[in-house]
Design an enzyme around this catalytic site. Sequence first.
Site, PDB file in Angstrom:
ATOM      1  N   ALA A  63      49.380  43.978  38.118  1.00  0.00           N
ATOM      2  CA  ALA A  63      49.744  43.526  36.776  1.00  0.00           C
ATOM      3  C   ALA A  63      48.461  43.473  35.963  1.00  0.00           C
ATOM      4  O   ALA A  63      47.360  43.348  36.517  1.00  0.00           O
ATOM      5  CB  ALA A  63      50.412  42.161  36.848  1.00  0.00           C
ATOM      6  N   GLY A 108      50.853  43.656  41.630  1.00  0.00           N
ATOM      7  CA  GLY A 108      52.080  44.237  41.089  1.00  0.00           C
ATOM      8  C   GLY A 108      52.289  45.680  41.515  1.00  0.00           C
ATOM      9  O   GLY A 108      53.423  46.170  41.525  1.00  0.00           O
ATOM     10  N   GLU A 111      53.822  45.483  44.842  1.00  0.00           N
ATOM     11  CA  GLU A 111      55.191  44.991  44.621  1.00  0.00           C
ATOM     12  C   GLU A 111      56.102  46.110  44.093  1.00  0.00           C
ATOM     13  O   GLU A 111      57.269  46.199  44.477  1.00  0.00           O
ATOM     14  CB  GLU A 111      55.147  43.788  43.665  1.00  0.00           C
ATOM     15  CG  GLU A 111      54.535  42.574  44.367  1.00  0.00           C
ATOM     16  CD  GLU A 111      53.836  41.585  43.449  1.00  0.00           C
ATOM     17  OE1 GLU A 111      53.770  41.822  42.225  1.00  0.00           O
ATOM     18  OE2 GLU A 111      53.348  40.562  43.962  1.00  0.00           O
ATOM     19  N   GLU A 131      46.284  38.194  44.437  1.00  0.00           N
ATOM     20  CA  GLU A 131      46.556  37.182  43.404  1.00  0.00           C
ATOM     21  C   GLU A 131      45.905  35.827  43.672  1.00  0.00           C
ATOM     22  O   GLU A 131      45.434  35.171  42.736  1.00  0.00           O
ATOM     23  CB  GLU A 131      48.072  36.990  43.233  1.00  0.00           C
ATOM     24  CG  GLU A 131      48.760  38.152  42.537  1.00  0.00           C
ATOM     25  CD  GLU A 131      49.279  39.209  43.487  1.00  0.00           C
ATOM     26  OE1 GLU A 131      48.836  39.241  44.656  1.00  0.00           O
ATOM     27  OE2 GLU A 131      50.122  40.012  43.065  1.00  0.00           O
TER      28      GLU A 131
HETATM   29  N1  DAK Z   1      44.539  44.821  35.140  1.00  0.00           N
HETATM   30  C1  DAK Z   1      43.908  45.260  34.036  1.00  0.00           C
HETATM   31  N2  DAK Z   1      42.996  46.234  34.048  1.00  0.00           N
HETATM   32  C2  DAK Z   1      42.691  46.770  35.251  1.00  0.00           C
HETATM   33  C3  DAK Z   1      43.308  46.354  36.430  1.00  0.00           C
HETATM   34  C4  DAK Z   1      44.292  45.329  36.361  1.00  0.00           C
HETATM   35  N3  DAK Z   1      44.994  44.908  37.401  1.00  0.00           N
HETATM   36  N4  DAK Z   1      42.799  47.069  37.463  1.00  0.00           N
HETATM   37  C5  DAK Z   1      41.892  47.903  36.914  1.00  0.00           C
HETATM   38  N5  DAK Z   1      41.817  47.729  35.582  1.00  0.00           N
HETATM   39  C6  DAK Z   1      40.958  48.436  34.632  1.00  0.00           C
HETATM   40  C7  DAK Z   1      39.541  47.931  34.705  1.00  0.00           C
HETATM   41  O1  DAK Z   1      39.404  46.753  33.959  1.00  0.00           O
HETATM   42  C8  DAK Z   1      38.781  49.097  34.115  1.00  0.00           C
HETATM   43  O2  DAK Z   1      38.921  49.063  32.702  1.00  0.00           O
HETATM   44  P1  DAK Z   1      37.636  49.374  31.751  1.00  0.00           P
HETATM   45  O3  DAK Z   1      36.602  48.401  32.154  1.00  0.00           O
HETATM   46  O4  DAK Z   1      37.280  50.809  32.074  1.00  0.00           O
HETATM   47  O5  DAK Z   1      38.198  49.193  30.369  1.00  0.00           O
HETATM   48  C9  DAK Z   1      39.567  50.307  34.615  1.00  0.00           C
HETATM   49  O6  DAK Z   1      40.857  49.809  34.982  1.00  0.00           O
HETATM   50  C10 DAK Z   1      38.925  50.924  35.848  1.00  0.00           C
HETATM   51  O7  DAK Z   1      38.761  49.909  36.793  1.00  0.00           O
HETATM   52  P2  DAK Z   1      37.361  49.618  37.521  1.00  0.00           P
HETATM   53  O8  DAK Z   1      36.214  50.039  36.660  1.00  0.00           O
HETATM   54  O9  DAK Z   1      37.409  48.219  38.011  1.00  0.00           O
HETATM   55  O10 DAK Z   1      37.450  50.657  38.733  1.00  0.00           O
HETATM   56  P3  DAK Z   1      36.767  50.508  40.157  1.00  0.00           P
HETATM   57  O11 DAK Z   1      36.966  51.815  40.835  1.00  0.00           O
HETATM   58  O12 DAK Z   1      35.388  49.988  40.058  1.00  0.00           O
HETATM   59  O13 DAK Z   1      37.642  49.397  40.925  1.00  0.00           O
HETATM   60  C11 DAK Z   1      39.706  48.345  41.642  1.00  0.00           C
HETATM   61  C12 DAK Z   1      38.992  49.662  41.225  1.00  0.00           C
HETATM   62  C13 DAK Z   1      41.179  48.621  41.788  1.00  0.00           C
HETATM   63  C14 DAK Z   1      39.136  47.854  42.978  1.00  0.00           C
HETATM   64  C15 DAK Z   1      39.418  47.278  40.545  1.00  0.00           C
HETATM   65  O14 DAK Z   1      39.777  47.847  39.275  1.00  0.00           O
HETATM   66  C16 DAK Z   1      40.223  46.026  40.748  1.00  0.00           C
HETATM   67  O15 DAK Z   1      39.910  45.176  41.594  1.00  0.00           O
HETATM   68  N6  DAK Z   1      41.282  45.858  39.920  1.00  0.00           N
HETATM   69  C17 DAK Z   1      42.072  44.658  39.942  1.00  0.00           C
HETATM   70  C18 DAK Z   1      42.978  44.680  41.126  1.00  0.00           C
HETATM   71  C19 DAK Z   1      43.811  43.408  41.219  1.00  0.00           C
HETATM   72  O16 DAK Z   1      43.297  42.311  41.365  1.00  0.00           O
HETATM   73  N7  DAK Z   1      45.120  43.599  41.105  1.00  0.00           N
HETATM   74  C20 DAK Z   1      46.056  42.519  41.141  1.00  0.00           C
HETATM   75  C21 DAK Z   1      46.309  42.049  39.746  1.00  0.00           C
HETATM   76  S1  DAK Z   1      47.197  40.539  39.766  1.00  0.00           S
HETATM   77  C22 DAK Z   1      53.207  36.589  38.211  1.00  0.00           C
HETATM   78  C23 DAK Z   1      53.435  37.803  37.623  1.00  0.00           C
HETATM   79  C24 DAK Z   1      52.699  38.892  38.027  1.00  0.00           C
HETATM   80  C25 DAK Z   1      51.724  38.765  38.971  1.00  0.00           C
HETATM   81  C26 DAK Z   1      51.478  37.557  39.516  1.00  0.00           C
HETATM   82  C27 DAK Z   1      52.220  36.452  39.147  1.00  0.00           C
HETATM   83  N8  DAK Z   1      53.990  35.410  37.833  1.00  0.00           N
HETATM   84  C28 DAK Z   1      54.521  35.314  36.571  1.00  0.00           C
HETATM   85  C29 DAK Z   1      54.061  34.335  38.771  1.00  0.00           C
HETATM   86  C30 DAK Z   1      50.952  39.911  39.353  1.00  0.00           C
HETATM   87  C31 DAK Z   1      49.669  39.799  39.607  1.00  0.00           C
HETATM   88  C32 DAK Z   1      48.790  40.944  39.838  1.00  0.00           C
HETATM   89  O17 DAK Z   1      49.194  42.062  40.041  1.00  0.00           O
END
Ligand code: DAK
Length: 258
Positions: A63, A108, A111, A131
């Site tokens: 997400a 997400g 998911e 998360e």
């Molecule tokens: N959200 C927003 N932007 C993201 C993103 C994300 N999840 N993942 C990557 N990006 C963006 C980065 O910010 C970057 O943007 P710029 O800086 O270029 O503008 C671009 O994508 C490229 O990413 P990186 O530069 O970070 O690329 P790397 O190869 O260095 O790293 C990575 C890749 C996948 C390891 C890293 O991007 C990363 O750790 N991303 C976040 C992964 C993550 O934590 N995903 C889980 C998100 S939390 C709920 C509803 C929904 C949810 C929970 C609760 N309720 C209402 C209860 C859901 C939660 C989630 O999914």
Amino acid sequence: MSFVTYEPQGAVAYLIINRPEALNALNSQVLADLDAALDAIDLDAVRCLIVRGAGEKSFVAGADIAQMKGLTKAEGESFGKQGNDVMRKLETLPIPTIAAVGGYALGGGCELAMSCDFRICSDTAVFGQPETGLGITPGFGGTQRLARLVGPGMAKQMVYTARNIKADEALRIGLVNAVYPLAELYTAAEKLASQIAANAPIAVRAAKKAINEGLDLPMDEAVVVEEKAFGSCFGTADQQEGMGAFLEKRKHEPFTNK
Ligand code: DAK
């Protein structure tokens, strides 16, 4: 412009999450586009759907953290509901769905993949529920579908530790069915989808519904669901042709979905 591309190719269609600049992260616009794309699928023509991410690096990296950062409690709940409704729509889509995971499937993204009937992935794939490391719980079914797929112990370990796992571990714990070199992933998905599409659609859809509905029921009730699914195939042209061809020792004609 939509963040989701729908590409029908005969009886198989691709649904592509197309926001590669953010590694296909799901914001509310992507979720709305996904919802609309699912509604637009021609269920008479398409017999199997492949879900994938655009680009070579990511299925869906979660997400959208930038959007979620500023949400209030009520907005967070509403975002969670929007995501859950879309995941459920995908999970209960009448036709079979395959997640072809090429790269990151985090939060997400994991998911979304788990809302498909099954998953195959590239050897570059990374799965995880990060998360709790961001101060939230998994929110698009991650606390529910992961435990059903890999068992509560492994799901709890993944969610509590927020540790990502690679393709080989995802295969070992049963989160994916098979791992391919990235260059072969989508060809493999298409081959599987074509195999599915060649079988009797009414039977395949009834089997999907029976498996999904039965999983939530005690066995005595689940077998009744199966009996109804089984019964629904009889008298169809495809059942007549499939069984007739076997008895006449010939290859069946292409199934007609009738
Ligand atoms: N959200 C927003 N932007 C993201 C993103 C994300 N999840 N993942 C990557 N990006 C963006 C980065 O910010 C970057 O943007 P710029 O800086 O270029 O503008 C671009 O994508 C490229 O990413 P990186 O530069 O970070 O690329 P790397 O190869 O260095 O790293 C990575 C890749 C996948 C390891 C890293 O991007 C990363 O750790 N991303 C976040 C992964 C993550 O934590 N995903 C889980 C998100 S939390 C709920 C509803 C929904 C949810 C929970 C609760 N309720 C209402 C209860 C859901 C939660 C989630 O999914």
